[in-house]
Design a protein around this motif. Structure first.
Motif, PDB file in Angstrom:
ATOM      1  N   ASP A  77      13.212 -27.428  18.789  1.00 43.60           N
ATOM      2  CA  ASP A  77      13.281 -27.107  20.205  1.00 43.60           C
ATOM      3  C   ASP A  77      12.092 -26.569  20.562  1.00 43.60           C
ATOM      4  N   PHE A  78      11.498 -25.438  20.020  1.00 43.02           N
ATOM      5  CA  PHE A  78      10.573 -24.643  20.543  1.00 43.02           C
ATOM      6  C   PHE A  78       9.245 -25.585  20.303  1.00 43.02           C
ATOM      7  N   PHE A  79       9.067 -26.295  19.314  1.00 40.37           N
ATOM      8  CA  PHE A  79       8.025 -27.166  19.206  1.00 40.37           C
ATOM      9  C   PHE A  79       7.764 -28.136  20.183  1.00 40.37           C
ATOM     10  N   GLN A  80       8.949 -28.916  20.634  1.00 39.13           N
ATOM     11  CA  GLN A  80       8.921 -29.701  21.833  1.00 39.13           C
ATOM     12  C   GLN A  80       8.575 -28.996  23.367  1.00 39.13           C
ATOM     13  N   ASN A 185      20.243 -28.685  27.585  1.00 40.89           N
ATOM     14  CA  ASN A 185      21.082 -28.346  28.866  1.00 40.89           C
ATOM     15  C   ASN A 185      20.482 -26.839  29.447  1.00 40.89           C
ATOM     16  N   SER A 186      19.115 -26.717  29.266  1.00 43.62           N
ATOM     17  CA  SER A 186      18.880 -25.555  29.618  1.00 43.62           C
ATOM     18  C   SER A 186      17.377 -25.694  30.529  1.00 43.62           C
ATOM     19  N   PRO A 187      17.566 -26.122  31.775  1.00 43.52           N
ATOM     20  CA  PRO A 187      16.522 -26.548  32.722  1.00 43.52           C
ATOM     21  C   PRO A 187      15.465 -25.468  32.768  1.00 43.52           C
ATOM     22  N   PHE A 188      16.101 -24.365  33.107  1.00 42.66           N
ATOM     23  CA  PHE A 188      15.034 -23.005  33.466  1.00 42.66           C
ATOM     24  C   PHE A 188      14.464 -22.615  32.000  1.00 42.66           C
ATOM     25  N   LEU A 189      14.974 -22.674  30.884  1.00 37.48           N
ATOM     26  CA  LEU A 189      14.410 -22.325  29.708  1.00 37.48           C
ATOM     27  C   LEU A 189      13.355 -23.426  29.557  1.00 37.48           C
ATOM     28  N   VAL A 190      13.462 -24.605  29.760  1.00 38.94           N
ATOM     29  CA  VAL A 190      12.440 -25.608  29.632  1.00 38.94           C
ATOM     30  C   VAL A 190      11.402 -25.371  30.527  1.00 38.94           C
ATOM     31  N   ALA A 191      11.559 -25.064  31.889  1.00 36.80           N
ATOM     32  CA  ALA A 191      10.559 -24.894  32.869  1.00 36.80           C
ATOM     33  C   ALA A 191       9.795 -23.731  32.369  1.00 36.80           C
ATOM     34  N   PHE A 192      10.316 -22.578  31.764  1.00 32.92           N
ATOM     35  CA  PHE A 192       9.825 -21.328  31.776  1.00 32.92           C
ATOM     36  C   PHE A 192       8.880 -21.613  30.521  1.00 32.92           C
ATOM     37  N   SER A 193       9.327 -22.028  29.525  1.00 36.45           N
ATOM     38  CA  SER A 193       8.558 -22.372  28.190  1.00 36.45           C
ATOM     39  C   SER A 193       7.352 -23.191  28.585  1.00 36.45           C
ATOM     40  N   PHE A 195       5.756 -23.440  31.383  1.00 34.29           N
ATOM     41  CA  PHE A 195       4.910 -22.914  32.347  1.00 34.29           C
ATOM     42  C   PHE A 195       4.146 -21.573  31.327  1.00 34.29           C
ATOM     43  N   PHE A 196       5.033 -20.697  30.562  1.00 35.65           N
ATOM     44  CA  PHE A 196       4.005 -19.787  29.649  1.00 35.65           C
ATOM     45  C   PHE A 196       3.095 -20.426  28.805  1.00 35.65           C
ATOM     46  N   VAL A 197       3.526 -21.614  27.984  1.00 40.82           N
ATOM     47  CA  VAL A 197       2.367 -22.231  27.215  1.00 40.82           C
ATOM     48  C   VAL A 197       1.177 -22.638  28.159  1.00 40.82           C
ATOM     49  N   ALA A 198       1.387 -23.098  29.182  1.00 36.00           N
ATOM     50  CA  ALA A 198       0.174 -23.504  30.147  1.00 36.00           C
ATOM     51  C   ALA A 198      -0.547 -22.259  30.463  1.00 36.00           C
TER      52      ALA A 198
END
Length: 310
Positions: A77-80, A185-193, A195-198
């Motif tokens: 998940d974190f790789f994606q 099922n975690s849209p805010f985690l997806v957005a946060f992750s 954003f943080f990488v970029a």
């Protein structure tokens, strides 16, 4: 959230992105890489309370379930999520570099080429065959953007190459973001992750490659705040939420309206005037957005049994 509500949310997202074109074009004080990093890190901070709340809610749900020792997320998940961040960073950076040395008109038109790329990549990578109407409507959006941008007066330079190069990465981000957000099922985690990488990639690379000063930061502060809090914190997060409930190809067509909104705000705030071709382009884009909502509904309607029997 229904498909219609999701696409309406994407319209709001596109409206915000349309205003951000002007902000990006007039950027002064910091380099393109540093600006990209700062805007995404600011967006990361803006949604961090929502991520924490989402994490605690998911944690409680697992503790109350029949499998309390289940991991919240897997390594893959974190790789994606990191992959999404790389796509977003490369796309935003290439576009920002291009906008600095080309016109908003050219940038708006060339960015629109991600629209037909999205259904193509969805088909090739994910084996998701889009509704037949996606293909002509995607091309219709590109033509509409061309008319709106004044395609007859476009000239191609080095800045345009950078903007065009960003399109495959925008398309990849759109293809994968909704799929990953829906699965986790975690849209805010997806957005946060993402954003943080970029943001981390942009800030580290920017500090190495570009000059940096507090005076420049102050000069660019308004652009950074708007692009970080509004364009990233609100609009990009809204994209992740909405794309859980709509197809990537549909989302690309709806989000092509950012060019339409950019022209509208150019008229409203900068006094720019649309000619007949521009108005025709607006109508064509709006028509494509409406049709992508309606045509799949008509195709999916069941034929009454009495008609089949007759």
């Amino acid at each position: 959230m229904s498909r219609l509500q999701a696409n309406l949310l994407l319209l709001v997202v596109s409206l915000i992105w349309g205003t951000t074109f002007v902000v990006q074009k007039n950027l002064e004080g910091v380099g393109a890489i540093t600006f990209t990093g700062l805007r995404f890190l600011l967006g990361t901070l803006a949604i961090s309370p929502l991520v924490y709340r989402e994490y605690k809610k998911r944690q409680r749900a697992i503790q109350l379930s029949a499998q309390p020792n289940t991991y919240l997320y897997k390594k893959n998940d974190f790789f994606q999520l990191a992959m999404l961040g790389v796509f977003l960073f490369v796309a935003a950076l290439l576009q920002q570099v291009g906008i600095a040395s080309t016109s908003v008109t050219n940038a708006g038109f060339l960015t629109g080429f991600y629209v037909p790329m999205v259904p193509l990549l969805s088909w090739l990578i994910l084996r998701q065959r889009p509704h037949w109407s996606v293909w002509p409507l995607s091309i219709g959006c590109v033509i509409g953007i061309g008319l709106l941008s004044g395609i007859d007066s476009l000239t191609f330079g080095s800045g345009d190459s950078w903007v065009l190069a960003s399109c495959p990465f925008w398309a990849l981000q759109i293809v994968f973001v909704g799929r990953i957000a829906e699965r986790l099922n975690s849209p805010f985690l997806v957005a946060f992750s993402q954003f943080f990488v970029a943001g981390a990639l942009g800030l580290v690379w920017g500090l190495i490659k570009e000059p940096f000063s507090l005076a420049g930061m102050e000069q660019a502060s308004a652009a950074i705040l708007y692009a970080g809090l509004i364009s990233v914190g609100i609009a990009y997060t809204g994209q992740v939420i909405a794309q859980r409930y709509t197809q990537a190809a549909d989302a690309a067509i709806v989000m092509s309206s950012e060019t339409l909104f950019a022209s509208f705000f150019g008229f409203l705030l900068l006094g720019e005037i649309l000619d007949f071709e521009g108005i025709l382009g607006c109508i064509l884009i709006l028509l494509c957005i409406v049709l992508i909502q309606l045509l799949p509904l008509f195709s999916n309607r069941k034929i009454p049994s009495n008609v089949l029997d007759g």
